[in-house]
Design an enzyme around this catalytic site. Structure first.
Site, PDB file in Angstrom:
ATOM      1  N   ASP A  68       0.839  -1.198   0.000  1.00  0.00           N
ATOM      2  CA  ASP A  68       0.000   0.000   0.000  1.00  0.00           C
ATOM      3  C   ASP A  68       0.875   1.249   0.000  1.00  0.00           C
ATOM      4  O   ASP A  68       2.114   1.142  -0.071  1.00  0.00           O
ATOM      5  CB  ASP A  68      -1.025  -0.053   1.135  1.00  0.00           C
ATOM      6  N   VAL A 118       2.165   3.274   2.034  1.00  0.00           N
ATOM      7  CA  VAL A 118       3.203   3.529   3.029  1.00  0.00           C
ATOM      8  C   VAL A 118       3.926   2.251   3.432  1.00  0.00           C
ATOM      9  O   VAL A 118       4.309   2.074   4.580  1.00  0.00           O
ATOM     10  CB  VAL A 118       2.626   4.245   4.270  1.00  0.00           C
ATOM     11  N   LYS A 119       4.128   1.346   2.483  1.00  0.00           N
ATOM     12  CA  LYS A 119       4.951   0.173   2.734  1.00  0.00           C
ATOM     13  C   LYS A 119       6.320   0.346   2.075  1.00  0.00           C
ATOM     14  O   LYS A 119       6.560   1.281   1.312  1.00  0.00           O
ATOM     15  CB  LYS A 119       4.248  -1.081   2.207  1.00  0.00           C
ATOM     16  N   THR A 120       7.229  -0.582   2.392  1.00  0.00           N
ATOM     17  CA  THR A 120       8.619  -0.451   1.939  1.00  0.00           C
ATOM     18  C   THR A 120       8.711  -0.290   0.431  1.00  0.00           C
ATOM     19  O   THR A 120       9.472   0.524  -0.085  1.00  0.00           O
ATOM     20  CB  THR A 120       9.434  -1.665   2.405  1.00  0.00           C
TER      21      THR A 120
END
Length: 396
Positions: free
Chosen positions: A183, A185-187
């Protein structure tokens, strides 16, 4: 977590490939797509990167969890042991499967305690879902040993920990299946997306079918395909997969940058009285998306969170007071407030989720603060952040 920080020409190129063909759907339209199979390419490269046999992309990490639970045979009335420290989607997925979440304490890794899991087992336990929170690992070797001995499904929620590993083996690859989120705000990010990975051919086949209305995906005529099971629509689009494909190819650089920035901040913080750090079973495998530290008590943690914010040190989370990542503030879950009656509410022994007592977890999460590690800091910005952090915390 930083994927959104590094959109560039690579992502634009992959997206434009899709737009130029006009084929946004991941299946079919073979001639029109001109050999651009972004979801398929992402799956192949992700499986290779993680050292697993199979990967299947879904519309989100939540969809991946729901798909993996179904593919592993977890359903109505099954008890699933989960941690209280996770994004609420972990618990939602268990409930949507018709299963029963059973909470066990976290330990100083801030992930499921193997001892607490053992104590929580009942004859109805079918699965254990450790969540590798904030970029680092649970005591996954001990949890795997326990699950193997008891004949339980080990399903890893590695949604926040893509690229992390334990003793050289990728998180998400220890259990019967593992799940990831991509999503915003993931790595690495697809905008919205997720993945199920597995070495089990039967689990993969069920995953691929369940996420696409049960389609068997045999042949080249989608309309003529058979259906293996009742499923859902958890498909990812080619546009989202295209973004993620470009991001995946940057993962090693992302991890290297995060680890370097985290090490600099942690080294400086080690001199602050009263500050200790989250236990890492394998420090070398930490993806370094967060630096998580403990203050001596709840009051000092709250003071520290406020002081860091006042000093302009952004991206610091005191999870005990967070609405979405610790059970304490999940008021809607405590009362099972839902759009319609949930399967768990039809059980004769539906648990009372309003009175879940987890004193060990409360003590740890109450003292813990997680600092986001960013990719975009230059040397001066990193130095300023270190100085502000030390100044804010040293007087508490």
């Amino acid at each position: 977590m930083p994927g959104f920080e590094i959109f560039g020409d690579e992502e634009r190129k992959e997206v434009n490939d899709v737009l130029e063909t006009g084929v946004l759907f991941r299946y079919g339209f073979d001639a029109a797509r001109k050999e651009h199979w972004k979801a398929r390419s992402f799956e192949t490269e992700l499986a290779a990167r993680l050292g697993v046999k199979h990967a299947h992309l879904c519309a989100s990490g939540t969809a991946a969890l729901s798909t993996a639970l179904a593919a592993c045979g977890i359903g109505a009335g099954d008890e699933v042991i989960v941690p209280p420290f996770t994004f609420v989607a972990t618990i939602e997925s268990v409930l949507m499967a018709g299963a029963v979440p059973v909470f066990a304490e976290v330990d100083d890794t801030l992930c499921l305690s193997p001892e607490a899991v053992a104590a929580a087992l009942t004859p109805n336990t079918r699965a254990v879902v450790p969540v590798h929170m904030c970029g680092a690992m649970a005591r996954i070797d001990e949890l795997k040993t326990l699950c193997d001995r008891k004949g339980l499904v080990l399903l890893e929620d590695a949604c926040q920990s893509v690229g992390a590993s334990y003793q050289g083996k990728a998180l998400g690859s220890f259990g019967k299946a593992g799940c990831f989120s991509f999503d915003p705000v993931k790595t690495i990010t697809c905008g919205e997306g997720g993945a199920v990975v597995t070495d089990d051919a039967a689990v993969y086949a069920a995953t691929h079918a369940f996420a696409d209305h049960g389609h068997d995906h045999i042949g080249s005529d989608r309309g003529a395909e058979d259906h293996l099971m009742v499923g859902s629509n958890f498909r990812i689009s080619e546009l989202n997969a295209a973004v993620g494909l470009a991001q995946l190819r940057k993962l090693d650089w992302i991890l290297e940058t995060q680890r370097r920035n985290k090490a600099a901040i942690k080294t400086a913080m080690q001199a602050i009285d009263g500050v200790t750090f989250r236990a890492l079973p394998d420090p070398e495998g930490d993806s370094a998306t967060f630096l998580t530290f403990f203050m001596p008590d709840l009051d000092k943690a709250r003071q520290a969170a406020a002081a860091l914010g006042a000093a302009g040190v952004d991206g610091c989370f005191h999870w005990f007071d967070n609405n979405w990542h610790y059970i304490r503030k999940w008021e809607h879950f405590h009362t099972l407030k839902a759009a319609a009656r949930l399967a768990v509410q039809a059980l004769p022994n539906c648990p009372d989720f309003s009175d879940v007592r987890l004193p060990q977890s409360d003590g740890l999460i109450g003292r813990a603060i997680s600092m986001q590690i960013k990719l975009g800091w230059n040397a001066d910005q990193l130095a300023q952040r270190i100085e502000a952090t030390v100044e804010a915390l040293k007087g508490i």
